[in-house]
Write a protein that holds these residues in place. Structure first.
Motif, PDB file in Angstrom:
ATOM      1  N   ASP A 223     -99.728  -2.838 -27.089  1.00 15.72           N
ATOM      2  CA  ASP A 223     -98.956  -3.047 -28.290  1.00 15.72           C
ATOM      3  C   ASP A 223     -99.387  -1.429 -29.155  1.00 15.72           C
ATOM      4  O   ASP A 223    -100.185  -0.864 -28.649  1.00 15.72           O
ATOM      5  N   ILE A 224     -98.516  -1.045 -29.933  1.00 18.79           N
ATOM      6  CA  ILE A 224     -98.467   0.190 -30.846  1.00 18.79           C
ATOM      7  C   ILE A 224     -98.959  -0.241 -32.209  1.00 18.79           C
ATOM      8  O   ILE A 224     -98.414  -1.129 -32.776  1.00 18.79           O
ATOM      9  N   VAL A 225    -100.014   0.530 -32.504  1.00 19.39           N
ATOM     10  CA  VAL A 225    -100.366   0.414 -33.940  1.00 19.39           C
ATOM     11  C   VAL A 225    -100.066   1.765 -34.834  1.00 19.39           C
ATOM     12  O   VAL A 225    -100.310   2.661 -34.127  1.00 19.39           O
ATOM     13  N   TYR A 226     -99.249   1.519 -35.984  1.00 20.87           N
ATOM     14  CA  TYR A 226     -98.918   2.801 -36.542  1.00 20.87           C
ATOM     15  C   TYR A 226     -99.779   3.130 -37.569  1.00 20.87           C
ATOM     16  O   TYR A 226    -100.303   2.124 -38.413  1.00 20.87           O
ATOM     17  N   GLY A 227    -100.354   4.459 -37.591  1.00 28.59           N
ATOM     18  CA  GLY A 227    -101.241   4.869 -38.676  1.00 28.59           C
ATOM     19  C   GLY A 227    -100.630   5.350 -40.200  1.00 28.59           C
ATOM     20  O   GLY A 227     -99.677   5.758 -40.009  1.00 28.59           O
ATOM     21  N   TYR A 228    -101.294   5.128 -41.114  1.00 31.57           N
ATOM     22  CA  TYR A 228    -100.771   5.553 -42.508  1.00 31.57           C
ATOM     23  C   TYR A 228    -101.928   5.512 -43.353  1.00 31.57           C
ATOM     24  O   TYR A 228    -102.843   4.896 -43.221  1.00 31.57           O
ATOM     25  N   GLN A 229    -101.549   5.919 -44.744  1.00 33.98           N
ATOM     26  CA  GLN A 229    -102.568   6.033 -45.705  1.00 33.98           C
ATOM     27  C   GLN A 229    -102.906   4.758 -46.059  1.00 33.98           C
ATOM     28  O   GLN A 229    -102.255   4.029 -46.231  1.00 33.98           O
ATOM     29  N   GLY A 230    -104.416   4.324 -46.287  1.00 30.60           N
ATOM     30  CA  GLY A 230    -104.809   3.079 -46.667  1.00 30.60           C
ATOM     31  C   GLY A 230    -104.582   1.838 -45.414  1.00 30.60           C
ATOM     32  O   GLY A 230    -104.262   0.817 -45.634  1.00 30.60           O
ATOM     33  N   LEU A 231    -104.552   2.483 -44.155  1.00 29.84           N
ATOM     34  CA  LEU A 231    -104.346   1.515 -43.060  1.00 29.84           C
ATOM     35  C   LEU A 231    -105.339   0.240 -43.053  1.00 29.84           C
ATOM     36  O   LEU A 231    -106.499   0.675 -43.576  1.00 29.84           O
ATOM     37  N   ASN A 232    -104.935  -0.775 -42.715  1.00 30.76           N
ATOM     38  CA  ASN A 232    -105.816  -1.964 -42.812  1.00 30.76           C
ATOM     39  C   ASN A 232    -106.576  -2.052 -41.368  1.00 30.76           C
ATOM     40  O   ASN A 232    -105.968  -2.029 -40.251  1.00 30.76           O
ATOM     41  N   PRO A 233    -107.873  -1.755 -41.558  1.00 26.79           N
ATOM     42  CA  PRO A 233    -108.722  -1.343 -40.141  1.00 26.79           C
ATOM     43  C   PRO A 233    -108.600  -2.590 -39.363  1.00 26.79           C
ATOM     44  O   PRO A 233    -108.824  -2.404 -38.148  1.00 26.79           O
ATOM     45  N   HIS A 234    -108.646  -3.735 -39.856  1.00 30.43           N
ATOM     46  CA  HIS A 234    -108.692  -5.048 -38.820  1.00 30.43           C
ATOM     47  C   HIS A 234    -107.421  -5.398 -38.234  1.00 30.43           C
ATOM     48  O   HIS A 234    -107.449  -6.130 -37.326  1.00 30.43           O
ATOM     49  N   ILE A 235    -106.282  -4.667 -38.440  1.00 33.16           N
ATOM     50  CA  ILE A 235    -105.015  -5.001 -37.964  1.00 33.16           C
ATOM     51  C   ILE A 235    -105.100  -5.050 -36.151  1.00 33.16           C
ATOM     52  O   ILE A 235    -104.484  -5.810 -35.497  1.00 33.16           O
ATOM     53  N   ILE A 236    -105.843  -4.075 -35.907  1.00 29.54           N
ATOM     54  CA  ILE A 236    -106.160  -3.920 -34.486  1.00 29.54           C
ATOM     55  C   ILE A 236    -106.835  -5.039 -33.855  1.00 29.54           C
ATOM     56  O   ILE A 236    -106.388  -5.632 -32.745  1.00 29.54           O
ATOM     57  N   THR A 237    -107.782  -5.590 -34.463  1.00 31.11           N
ATOM     58  CA  THR A 237    -108.557  -6.918 -33.764  1.00 31.11           C
ATOM     59  C   THR A 237    -107.411  -8.138 -33.917  1.00 31.11           C
ATOM     60  O   THR A 237    -107.320  -8.984 -32.892  1.00 31.11           O
ATOM     61  N   ASN A 254    -102.778  15.293 -35.193  1.00 31.11           N
ATOM     62  CA  ASN A 254    -103.278  15.529 -33.773  1.00 31.11           C
ATOM     63  C   ASN A 254    -104.657  14.355 -33.756  1.00 31.11           C
ATOM     64  O   ASN A 254    -105.658  14.687 -33.645  1.00 31.11           O
ATOM     65  N   GLY A 255    -104.347  13.157 -33.721  1.00 30.34           N
ATOM     66  CA  GLY A 255    -105.254  12.161 -33.455  1.00 30.34           C
ATOM     67  C   GLY A 255    -105.990  11.514 -34.678  1.00 30.34           C
ATOM     68  O   GLY A 255    -107.050  11.087 -34.477  1.00 30.34           O
ATOM     69  N   GLY A 256    -105.557  11.927 -35.789  1.00 28.67           N
ATOM     70  CA  GLY A 256    -106.078  11.329 -37.009  1.00 28.67           C
ATOM     71  C   GLY A 256    -106.116   9.877 -37.134  1.00 28.67           C
ATOM     72  O   GLY A 256    -105.035   9.109 -37.157  1.00 28.67           O
ATOM     73  N   TRP A 257    -107.262   9.259 -37.411  1.00 28.30           N
ATOM     74  CA  TRP A 257    -107.232   7.633 -37.705  1.00 28.30           C
ATOM     75  C   TRP A 257    -108.187   7.453 -38.838  1.00 28.30           C
ATOM     76  O   TRP A 257    -109.041   8.598 -38.996  1.00 28.30           O
ATOM     77  N   THR A 258    -108.246   6.546 -39.755  1.00 29.73           N
ATOM     78  CA  THR A 258    -109.248   6.366 -40.633  1.00 29.73           C
ATOM     79  C   THR A 258    -110.738   6.093 -40.221  1.00 29.73           C
ATOM     80  O   THR A 258    -110.756   5.614 -38.999  1.00 29.73           O
ATOM     81  N   ILE A 259    -111.846   6.512 -41.066  1.00 27.85           N
ATOM     82  CA  ILE A 259    -113.132   6.244 -40.466  1.00 27.85           C
ATOM     83  C   ILE A 259    -113.401   4.837 -40.388  1.00 27.85           C
ATOM     84  O   ILE A 259    -113.716   4.528 -39.378  1.00 27.85           O
ATOM     85  N   ALA A 260    -112.830   3.988 -41.334  1.00 28.83           N
ATOM     86  CA  ALA A 260    -113.269   2.523 -40.982  1.00 28.83           C
ATOM     87  C   ALA A 260    -112.308   2.063 -39.852  1.00 28.83           C
ATOM     88  O   ALA A 260    -112.683   1.190 -39.082  1.00 28.83           O
ATOM     89  N   GLY A 261    -111.231   2.722 -39.921  1.00 24.64           N
ATOM     90  CA  GLY A 261    -110.350   2.031 -38.480  1.00 24.64           C
ATOM     91  C   GLY A 261    -110.830   2.588 -37.286  1.00 24.64           C
ATOM     92  O   GLY A 261    -110.963   1.649 -36.268  1.00 24.64           O
ATOM     93  N   MET A 262    -111.539   3.838 -37.177  1.00 25.41           N
ATOM     94  CA  MET A 262    -112.198   4.071 -35.995  1.00 25.41           C
ATOM     95  C   MET A 262    -113.437   3.263 -35.360  1.00 25.41           C
ATOM     96  O   MET A 262    -113.725   2.884 -34.164  1.00 25.41           O
ATOM     97  N   GLU A 263    -114.242   2.528 -36.516  1.00 23.22           N
ATOM     98  CA  GLU A 263    -115.206   1.579 -36.216  1.00 23.22           C
ATOM     99  C   GLU A 263    -114.790   0.525 -35.232  1.00 23.22           C
ATOM    100  O   GLU A 263    -115.229   0.241 -34.361  1.00 23.22           O
ATOM    101  N   VAL A 264    -113.479  -0.030 -35.796  1.00 24.73           N
ATOM    102  CA  VAL A 264    -113.056  -1.002 -35.135  1.00 24.73           C
ATOM    103  C   VAL A 264    -112.238  -0.776 -33.763  1.00 24.73           C
ATOM    104  O   VAL A 264    -112.577  -1.480 -32.893  1.00 24.73           O
ATOM    105  N   VAL A 265    -111.914   0.319 -33.682  1.00 21.87           N
ATOM    106  CA  VAL A 265    -111.455   0.945 -32.454  1.00 21.87           C
ATOM    107  C   VAL A 265    -112.610   1.031 -31.338  1.00 21.87           C
ATOM    108  O   VAL A 265    -112.310   0.544 -30.261  1.00 21.87           O
ATOM    109  N   ARG A 266    -113.722   1.381 -31.812  1.00 22.63           N
ATOM    110  CA  ARG A 266    -114.701   1.609 -31.043  1.00 22.63           C
ATOM    111  C   ARG A 266    -114.934   0.154 -30.389  1.00 22.63           C
ATOM    112  O   ARG A 266    -115.503  -0.136 -29.246  1.00 22.63           O
ATOM    113  N   GLN A 267    -115.128  -0.764 -31.345  1.00 25.25           N
ATOM    114  CA  GLN A 267    -115.485  -2.147 -30.876  1.00 25.25           C
ATOM    115  C   GLN A 267    -114.642  -2.709 -29.951  1.00 25.25           C
ATOM    116  O   GLN A 267    -114.838  -3.283 -29.081  1.00 25.25           O
ATOM    117  N   VAL A 268    -113.346  -2.650 -30.102  1.00 24.60           N
ATOM    118  CA  VAL A 268    -112.288  -3.185 -29.272  1.00 24.60           C
ATOM    119  C   VAL A 268    -112.407  -2.440 -27.725  1.00 24.60           C
ATOM    120  O   VAL A 268    -112.162  -3.048 -26.771  1.00 24.60           O
TER     121      VAL A 268
END
Ligand SMILES: NC(=O)C[C@H](N)C(=O)O
Length: 327
Positions: A223-237, A254-268
Motif C-alpha cells: 500500500d501507498i501512504v501519502y505524506g502531508y503536514q499534520g500526518l496521522n502517524p498511526h495510519i501506517i499501523t 527528498n524523503g521527508g516524513w514527520t518525526i512522530a511518523g518515523m517512530e511508527v515506520v521503525r516499529q513496522v
C-alpha cells in the motif's frame, strides 16, 4: 508474377478505458461510461488499420482502469509473453484507460522480455465525442506495433501524436489530451503523417530489472501512504493490520516524513514490513538511504509499489530489494 506481401500480424488486447468509453451526447467529455464499447467495434471504426496490419482483437476486460488488479496484470503479462514466443504474432497493442496506464506499462516493462513491440494506447475523449482522439491513437499504435523501429524498445505508449517510454511515463493532467509526460526523460518519438519517428535508437533504462513471474498467480499487498503536514502517524499501523506486506511512503521532498511518523515506520519495519521511501513530487529522486528502509530513487509511489510487489513475490531479501531500488 504477382508478389503478395504479408501484412504484420498484430494482437490487440482490449481492457477498456475512455478509448472504449460511451457518453450520452457528442459534447459530453466527463461523467461518461468508460469501457462500454468492445475491442472489435473499436477496430471496425478505423478501416485504415486493415491497410497496415492483420489484427486480431481479444477482450481481456472492459472497465475503467482503476479496476485493474494483480491477476489482470499477470494475465496481460502471460498474453504478451505468449505473443513474444509466437510465430503468428509480430506485435501487441493494449488499449487501456489512461488513469492507471503507467502502472500496467511499468509492470510489463519489468516482466516481459524486451523483444517484439508492445504498444499501449488510450484516449482522453470517449469514443462518442466530437473529435474523439481514440481512433487516430489506435491507428498510430497499430502502425507502431507493426514497425521494425519499435523492436527491442520494451513497452511503449502512444497518445496525442507522441511515443513515450512505458517505463518512465506518467499521467500529468486529469483532462488534457497531451497528458502523458516524462518531464525529465522526455518523449522517445512522434508521428509524422501517422508514421512513427524516433529521436533515439533503442536503449533500456538504467535500473531496469527483469522478474521471471511465469508461475505467479497473485501479488502480495503493498500500500501507498501519502505524506502531508499534520500526518496521522498511526495510519501506517492500520495498513499493516489490513494485510500490507510492504509500504510505500509518498514522502515530502527528498524523503521527508514527520518525526512522530518515523517512530511508527521503525516499529513496522521491525515487525517485518518492507518500507520504501518514494516522493510525492512528480520529478526528482529520493537519495539512497543508509538505514533499514529503502529509497525509491526516481520511481514514483505507484511504480515503486509495483516493483516492491514483484520483489516480495520473488522472495527477495531486504538487501536484494534495496539493490534494485537504489541503483
Ligand atoms: N482517459 C481515460 O482513459 C480515463 C479513464 N477513466 C480510465 O479508465 O482510466
Amino acid at each position: 508474377m504477382t508478389l503478395t506481401i504479408r501484412l504484420p500480424r498484430i494482437t490487440i488486447l482490449g481492457t477498456g478505458g475512455t478509448i472504449a468509453g460511451s457518453a450520452t451526447s457528442q459534447t459530453q467529455t466527463t461523467g461518461y461510461q468508460p469501457g462500454a464499447i468492445s475491442i472489435q467495434s473499436l477496430i471496425d471504426a478505423v478501416p485504415a488499420i486493415a491497410q497496415i496490419a492483420t489484427v486480431k482483437g481479444e477482450q481481456v476486460a472492459n472497465f475503467r482502469s482503476t479496476e485493474v488488479t494483480s491477476p489482470i496484470l499477470l494475465d496481460l503479462c502471460r498474453r504478451a509473453r505468449a505473443a513474444n514466443e509466437s510465430d503468428d504474432c509480430d506485435g501487441v497493442v493494449i488499449t487501456h484507460g489512461t488513469d492507471t496506464l503507467e502502472e500496467t506499462a511499468f509492470f510489463l516493462s519489468l516482466t516481459v522480455p524486451w523483444k517484439k513491440p508492445i504498444v499501449f494506447v488510450g484516449a482522453m475523449r470517449p469514443a462518442t465525442a466530437i473529435s474523439a482522439d481514440g481512433p487516430i491513437n489506435l491507428l498510430q499504435a497499430v502502425t507502431l506495433a507493426a514497425s521494425p523501429t519499435a523492436l527491442g524498445r520494451g513497452p511503449l505508449v502512444v497518445l496525442n501524436d507522441r511515443i513515450s517510454s512505458g517505463f518512465y511515463i506518467t499521467k500529468s493532467s486529469a483532462n488534457a489530451l497531451d497528458t502523458f509526460k516524462a518531464p525529465e526523460q522526455g518523449h522517445l518519438g512522434y508521428f509524422d503523417n501517422s508514421q512513427p519517428k524516433f529521436f533515439y535508437s533503442s536503449a533500456s533504462p538504467i535500473g531496469l530489472h527483469y522478474f521471471d513471474i511465469k508461475d505467479t498467480i497473485d501479488l502480495p499487498q503493498v500500500d501507498i501512504v501519502y505524506g502531508y503536514q499534520g500526518l496521522n502517524p498511526h495510519i501506517i499501523t492500520e495498513y499493516v493490520r489490513a494485510g500490507a506486506k510492504g509500504l510505500i511512503l509518498a514522502t515530502m521532498g527528498n524523503g521527508g516524513w514527520t518525526i512522530a511518523g518515523m517512530e511508527v515506520v521503525r516499529q513496522v519495519i521491525e515487525g517485518g514490513v518492507i518500507v520504501v521511501h518514494s516522493h510525492r513530487s512528480q520529478d526528482g529522486a529520493v537519495s539512497s538511504s543508509v538505514d533499514i528502509s529503502i529509497s525509491s530513487g526516481l520511481l514514483s509511489p505507484q511504480k515503486s509499489r509495483i516493483m516492491l510487489q514483484l520483489a516480495l513475490s520473488s522472495g527477495y531479501t531486504l538487501e536484494q530489494t534495496k539493490s534494485i531500488f537504489e541503483i
